[in-house]
Design a protein around this motif. Structure first.
Motif, mmCIF file in Angstrom:
data_model
loop_
_atom_site.group_PDB
_atom_site.id
_atom_site.type_symbol
_atom_site.label_atom_id
_atom_site.label_comp_id
_atom_site.label_asym_id
_atom_site.label_seq_id
_atom_site.Cartn_x
_atom_site.Cartn_y
_atom_site.Cartn_z
ATOM 1 N N ASP A 41 -0.661 9.000 5.984
ATOM 2 C CA ASP A 41 -1.898 8.419 5.482
ATOM 3 C C ASP A 41 -1.542 7.193 4.655
ATOM 4 O O ASP A 41 -0.474 7.139 4.023
ATOM 5 N N VAL A 42 -2.447 6.218 4.648
ATOM 6 C CA VAL A 42 -2.276 5.015 3.848
ATOM 7 C C VAL A 42 -3.399 4.970 2.816
ATOM 8 O O VAL A 42 -4.584 5.012 3.178
ATOM 9 N N LEU A 43 -3.048 4.911 1.538
ATOM 10 C CA LEU A 43 -4.062 4.745 0.500
ATOM 11 C C LEU A 43 -4.576 3.318 0.560
ATOM 12 O O LEU A 43 -3.818 2.378 0.773
ATOM 13 N N LYS B 263 -0.629 0.346 7.967
ATOM 14 C CA LYS B 263 -1.721 0.844 8.804
ATOM 15 C C LYS B 263 -1.262 1.049 10.244
ATOM 16 O O LYS B 263 -1.624 2.042 10.885
ATOM 17 N N LEU B 264 -0.460 0.117 10.754
ATOM 18 C CA LEU B 264 0.022 0.260 12.125
ATOM 19 C C LEU B 264 0.956 1.451 12.255
ATOM 20 O O LEU B 264 0.840 2.246 13.194
ATOM 21 N N VAL C 198 -1.224 12.268 -4.115
ATOM 22 C CA VAL C 198 -1.020 10.967 -4.757
ATOM 23 C C VAL C 198 -2.314 10.152 -4.681
ATOM 24 O O VAL C 198 -2.926 10.033 -3.619
ATOM 25 N N LYS C 199 -2.727 9.609 -5.842
ATOM 26 C CA LYS C 199 -3.971 8.838 -5.883
ATOM 27 C C LYS C 199 -3.740 7.348 -6.084
ATOM 28 O O LYS C 199 -4.507 6.523 -5.603
ATOM 29 N N ALA D 198 0.842 -1.192 0.000
ATOM 30 C CA ALA D 198 0.000 0.000 0.000
ATOM 31 C C ALA D 198 0.879 1.245 0.000
ATOM 32 O O ALA D 198 1.975 1.249 0.570
ATOM 33 N N ILE D 199 0.401 2.290 -0.634
ATOM 34 C CA ILE D 199 1.156 3.544 -0.705
ATOM 35 C C ILE D 199 0.964 4.330 0.582
ATOM 36 O O ILE D 199 -0.165 4.528 1.046
ATOM 37 N N MET D 200 2.079 4.778 1.176
ATOM 38 C CA MET D 200 2.058 5.661 2.333
ATOM 39 C C MET D 200 2.554 7.033 1.931
ATOM 40 O O MET D 200 3.546 7.155 1.191
ATOM 41 N N VAL D 201 1.869 8.060 2.414
ATOM 42 C CA VAL D 201 2.239 9.449 2.131
ATOM 43 C C VAL D 201 2.177 10.245 3.420
ATOM 44 O O VAL D 201 1.673 9.765 4.438
#
Length: 294
Positions: free
Chosen positions: A232-234, A222-223, A157-158, A146-149
């Motif tokens: 944030d996690v997409l 997520k953690l 970022v989408k 998963a992408i983290m920003v």
């Protein structure tokens, strides 16, 4: 790295050949088609428990701690907590058994099953074709990168394609690095990819503004985001695959009991509540299946 946690190839008996691609005993010989339920819809999990296990009253489950939020020690203790211990306890409850959970080395989990040191191995283990030479999997989780920003996603970022032309940091040697490199090959304007030792050190580059994003295994992402409050996690997951509860090939009756127990937990909503507790509902499966890796 996705806990396609590698199991080294054991030279010798085929049943000990369990290398990863990536992280009462029944001898009925029952076969199961990938992804197809193997238990009658009206069967109750507790009624399917093999007699030898029912007589002992204990379900022995092994895990390998150190992969939060899936399996870890409660801070300052030797108490195993996380998604897998909670699900293992719920499954044992459905089977009418007391849970006995053991921490072991990840490479020793499948050999331990074959040596009857425990009944199940439940440790963020990817369901792979190679491992299925030795075990069956009751698949209970889907996970990918998963992408983290940064919090608030200031770069907007989408998705993966949105990383083209941007600075991205990825953990060296990881499946997530491969995901980024695969996308980069399709980018008209290439990414600037730097490599970190692991996910946390990669996040430091986002903190310093040297990268706009990284890719991390979804449950770990997520953690990290929840604990720090800085990211944030997409929700999209890339190269996702099933993780399974490993059961020795000879134990098809136990496999069926575990599958039915997991399905009961899904049907009652208890499964969802456990995943909600640990913030990983995006990895939920809709049904309990066996050997579902395509």
């Amino acid at each position: 790295m996705l806990r396609k946690r590698a199991l080294p190839l054991v030279i010798g008996l085929l049943t000990l050949s369990v290398a990863a691609a990536g992280c009462g005993r029944s001898t009925s010989g029952q076969t199961t088609q990938p992804g197809v339920a193997s238990v009658a819809a009206d069967a109750k999990a507790a009624d399917l428990v093999p007699a030898a296990i029912k007589d002992k009253g204990v379900l022995r489950v092994a895990t390998a701690e150190g992969y939060p939020p899936m399996e870890m020690y409660k801070k300052g203790t030797q108490e195993l907590i996380g998604v897998d211990p909670d699900l293992a306890a719920a499954i044992a409850g459905r089977l009418g058994l007391r849970l006995e959970m053991t921490n072991a080395s990840f490479p020793g989990l499948i050999p331990g099953l074959q040596a009857d040191r425990w009944d199940l191995a439940m440790s963020s283990m990817s369901d792979t074709e190679e491992r299925r030479k030795a075990v069956d999997f009751v698949d209970y989780f889907q996970a990918g990168g998963a992408i983290m920003v940064a919090k608030g996603n200031p770069a907007g970022v989408k998705d993966l394609a949105d990383l083209c032309g941007r600075a991205v940091v990825l953990a060296k040697g990881s499946s997530n690095l491969a995901i980024g490199e695969k996308q980069n090959a399709a980018c008209a304007k290439k990414m600037t990819i730097s490599q970190s030792e692991d996910a946390p050190t990669g996040l430091l580059q986002i903190d310093a503004g040297r990268a706009v994003a990284t890719i991390v295994d979804y449950p770990v992402a997520k953690l990290l985001a929840t604990e720090s409050g800085k990211y944030d996690v997409l929700e999209a997951q890339y190269e996702a695959g099933p993780w399974g509860i490993a059961v020795d090939k000879k134990d098809s009756q136990l496999r069926d009991a575990v599958q039915r127990a997991l399905q009961e937990l899904i049907d009652t909503g208890e499964y969802t509540k456990i995943l909600e507790k640990w913030g990983v509902t995006g990895s939920a499966v809709p049904a309990a299946t066996v050997n579902d890796q395509k």
